[in-house]
Write an enzyme that holds these catalytic residues in place. Structure first.
Site, PDB file in Angstrom:
ATOM      1  N   GLY A 219      61.295  40.858   6.168  1.00  0.00           N
ATOM      2  CA  GLY A 219      60.659  41.036   7.823  1.00  0.00           C
ATOM      3  C   GLY A 219      59.003  40.745   7.866  1.00  0.00           C
ATOM      4  N   CYS A 220      58.585  40.887   6.428  1.00  0.00           N
ATOM      5  CA  CYS A 220      57.637  40.357   6.444  1.00  0.00           C
ATOM      6  C   CYS A 220      56.764  38.783   6.785  1.00  0.00           C
ATOM      7  CB  CYS A 220      56.727  40.870   5.143  1.00  0.00           C
ATOM      8  SG  CYS A 220      56.643  41.980   4.739  1.00  0.00           S
ATOM      9  N   THR A 221      58.469  37.857   6.544  1.00  0.00           N
ATOM     10  CA  THR A 221      57.981  36.486   6.207  1.00  0.00           C
ATOM     11  C   THR A 221      57.840  35.943   8.185  1.00  0.00           C
ATOM     12  OG1 THR A 221      58.337  36.141   4.656  1.00  0.00           O
ATOM     13  CG2 THR A 221      59.195  33.891   6.545  1.00  0.00           C
TER      14      THR A 221
END
Length: 155
Positions: free
Chosen positions: A44-46
């Site tokens: 998700g952060c990527t």
């Protein structure tokens, strides 16, 4: 106390990936998108970081500074930045002090287990250092485009 639109954004000074001190008050006169995310190199952060990257030219055309914040250290941020060619600074909030001030760190649940972690929240801070918009628990992939659309519509 809950942060609200119109409140003065909590002041902070954090180191970026290159060891430079980034202080909010030094950015007065510019709008700042301060986004908190759980961890470098997670799915998700990527997606979120890459979506900010892919819209970066448009954010800059709106004279907006983007700052990503997580509890990861500079070494982790450096790898994440290099791997995905992120053009904006990632700030190291290793003790989650700034995230706590921005109500972006606290108790989370995953698969029945409770732990302390970073919430995926974003704050738009206006040129005078006041909170212009707050996004809480955002959807990683679509969030950057939503922020950009809101910034363009408020100009």
């Amino acid at each position: 106390m809950t942060l609200s639109i119109g409140d003065r954004a909590p002041e902070f000074s954090l180191l970026d990936t290159d060891g430079n001190l980034v202080t909010l008050s030094d950015l007065r006169g510019q709008r700042v998108v301060l986004y908190f995310y759980p961890r470098d190199n997670t799915p998700g952060c990527t997606k979120e970081a890459c979506a900010f990257r892919d819209n970066y030219a448009e954010f800059r055309s709106q004279k907006v500074v983007i700052l990503g914040v997580s509890a990861d250290d500079a070494k982790s941020h450096a790898k994440f930045t290099a791997k995905f060619q992120l053009p904006f600074p990632l700030l190291c909030d290793v003790d989650a002090k700034v995230a706590t001030e921005y109500e972006s760190y606290g108790k989370k649940k995953f698969m029945g287990k409770e732990y302390m972690g970073m919430f995926r929240n974003t704050f738009v801070i206006d040129a005078d250092g006041k909170i212009e918009k707050i996004y809480r628990n955002v959807k990683a992939e679509v969030h950057p485009a939503q922020v950009l659309a809101d910034l363009v519509s408020t100009d």
